[in-house]
Design an enzyme around this catalytic site. Structure first.
Site, short mmCIF file in Angstrom:
data_model
loop_
_atom_site.label_atom_id
_atom_site.label_comp_id
_atom_site.label_asym_id
_atom_site.label_seq_id
_atom_site.Cartn_x
_atom_site.Cartn_y
_atom_site.Cartn_z
N HIS A 130 1.07 -8.64 -0.56
CA HIS A 130 0.47 -7.33 -0.32
C HIS A 130 1.38 -6.31 0.33
O HIS A 130 0.97 -5.16 0.50
CB HIS A 130 -0.79 -7.49 0.52
CG HIS A 130 -0.56 -8.11 1.87
ND1 HIS A 130 -1.50 -8.06 2.89
CD2 HIS A 130 0.48 -8.82 2.40
CE1 HIS A 130 -1.06 -8.70 3.95
NE2 HIS A 130 0.14 -9.16 3.68
N HIS A 131 2.60 -6.68 0.74
CA HIS A 131 3.47 -5.72 1.42
C HIS A 131 4.38 -4.94 0.47
O HIS A 131 4.95 -3.91 0.88
CB HIS A 131 4.36 -6.43 2.44
CG HIS A 131 3.62 -7.01 3.60
ND1 HIS A 131 2.77 -6.27 4.38
CD2 HIS A 131 3.60 -8.28 4.11
CE1 HIS A 131 2.25 -7.05 5.33
NE2 HIS A 131 2.74 -8.27 5.17
N ALA A 132 4.58 -5.40 -0.75
CA ALA A 132 5.51 -4.72 -1.67
C ALA A 132 5.05 -3.30 -1.93
O ALA A 132 3.87 -3.04 -2.18
CB ALA A 132 5.62 -5.50 -2.97
N HIS A 170 -1.17 -6.24 8.34
CA HIS A 170 -1.81 -5.14 7.64
C HIS A 170 -1.46 -5.17 6.15
O HIS A 170 -0.31 -5.35 5.78
CB HIS A 170 -1.36 -3.80 8.25
CG HIS A 170 -1.91 -2.60 7.56
ND1 HIS A 170 -1.13 -1.51 7.25
CD2 HIS A 170 -3.17 -2.32 7.12
CE1 HIS A 170 -1.88 -0.60 6.67
NE2 HIS A 170 -3.12 -1.06 6.58
N ASP A 172 -0.46 -3.21 3.95
CA ASP A 172 0.09 -1.85 3.84
C ASP A 172 0.45 -1.44 2.42
O ASP A 172 0.25 -0.29 2.03
CB ASP A 172 1.30 -1.69 4.76
CG ASP A 172 2.41 -2.69 4.48
OD1 ASP A 172 2.13 -3.78 3.93
OD2 ASP A 172 3.58 -2.40 4.85
#
Length: 393
Positions: A130-132, A170, A172
């Site tokens: 989920h951070h990419a 998070h 993000d």
């Protein structure tokens, strides 16, 4: 709609391997082995699906073409070590594009199966990266498979997709990609960005100018246990989902909120994580006719936590939850010891903790959890037509 549950899986998903790195694919291998030994994958109505890699058309719905070029070229040309690649968090490895595209393809397959009605629920435990960002790798994540899957759902005609992220960090990247899209509600519960990567996810991050109220962030204090985490979850998540009325629920179920996780400071147990999975399933049943796409995510207690947490997730998605008192099978313990002889192998599917909690109330002197809940409710509830002070909302 079919009552089947699709589990997207192939051993080739283990190729997302950054070497000597916290994100070790052994956690996924041991998850699937534990689920298999406990009979979860053999339940009636469970269908295993082998994924195909996401193609460039799917990936460029959320990622820039020049970033894809960099990911492809990075193993062979150090000039492309920008774009967040070649760092300690995101080391370059052979076959990086192919392995990352396959994980994205697995989440695509899960989303398509549920949206088309071929399955009621679908799970990709190898996903949840989920951070990419659109043009940058970050936080162990090369391609953002949840965002790729959500973009495909929108292209197929979905008008309201809710994304709930219970990873300790998070969510993000997913938030950034859909920050100004009113069709996507992103909800993230995470350790406070004052203490933990990526430093975002404050309550006042509530969506872009074109989508006010489309981002919900609930940052939580270090040291929070099951009871506090679940109190916070139930004080925010059901209300915002009911207000949004999603057609399908996508979740990122990182297991790094556990008290044994080496990279963060929350104190949940597998019992609390199991309770969160059950709550997410119930919300999908209530609001989305059961349509639920679940991914894995973070989790770095490779043997002690992740396989149990995600086996509970798989069981929740495929039917009856596993009794927490269940023993881990001897064959799985043997495999776990062989793969990681330096790790303690758990004997049961529980941490022997009762994850019950007291419902949130706005009265009295709030503790740290109560203050976090109220900050989030005050920031975003009015944008969704909800009363931040009313516990019924």
């Amino acid at each position: 709609m079919s009552e089947e549950t699709v589990v997207v899986w192939d051993e080739s998903l283990l190729a997302y391997d950054m070497g000597d790195h916290p994100l070790d694919p052994v956690r996924v291998e041991l998850t699937m082995a534990l689920a298999r030994e406990l009979g979860v994958l053999d339940r009636p109505g469970v269908r295993l699906v082998k994924p195909d890699p996401a193609d460039d058309a799917a990936l460029t719905r959320v990622h820039r073409p020049d970033y894809l070029d960099a990911v492809r070229a990075a193993p062979y040309d150090s000039f492309f070590a920008g774009y967040g690649l070649g760092t300690s968090d995101n080391p370059i490895f052979e076959g990086m594009h192919e392995a990352s595209a396959l994980i994205a393809g697995a989440s695509l397959a899960a989303a398509e199966a549920v949206w088309s009605g071929q399955a009621r629920r679908a799970v990709n435990v190898a996903g949840g990266l989920h951070h990419a960002m659109a043009g940058r790798a970050a936080g162990f994540c090369v391609y953002n498979d949840p965002a790729v899957a959500i973009a495909r759902l929108l292209d197929l005609g979905a008008e309201r997709i809710a994304y709930v992220d219970i990873d300790v960090h998070h969510g993000d990247g997913v938030q950034a990609i859909f920050y100004d899209d009113p069709r996507v509600l992103t909800v993230s519960l995470h350790e406070t960005p004052l203490a933990l990567f990526p430093g975002t996810g404050f309550p006042d991050e509530t969506g872009g100018p074109g989508a006010p109220g489309s981002a919900v962030n609930l940052p939580l204090p270090p040291g929070i246990t099951d009871a506090g985490w679940l109190r916070a979850f139930h004080a925010v998540v059901p209300s915002v989902l009911r207000a949004f009325r999603p057609q399908l629920l996508v979740t990122q179920c990182g297991a790094d909120s556990h008290r044994l996780d080496p990279l963060a400071d929350l104190r949940l147990t597998v019992d609390g994580q199991r309770a969160a999975h059950l709550a997410l399933r119930a919300l999908a049943d209530e609001l989305c006719a059961g349509r639920w796409v679940a991914t894995g995510g973070g989790g770095y207690a490779l043997v002690e936590v992740v396989p149990r947490a995600w086996t509970h997730l798989l069981a929740t998605a495929t039917g009856a939850p596993i009794d927490p008192a269940t023993l881990t099978p001897p064959a799985w313990r043997e495999l776990a010891r062989h793969r990681r002889p330096d790790r303690e192998v758990p004997l049961r599917m529980t941490d022997d903790v009762d994850p019950s909690y007291e419902p949130w109330q706005p009265s009295g002197e709030p503790d740290a959890v109560g203050r976090a809940v109220m900050a989030t409710r005050k920031a975003v509830f009015p944008l969704l037509g909800l009363d931040p002070h009313d516990p019924r909302d």
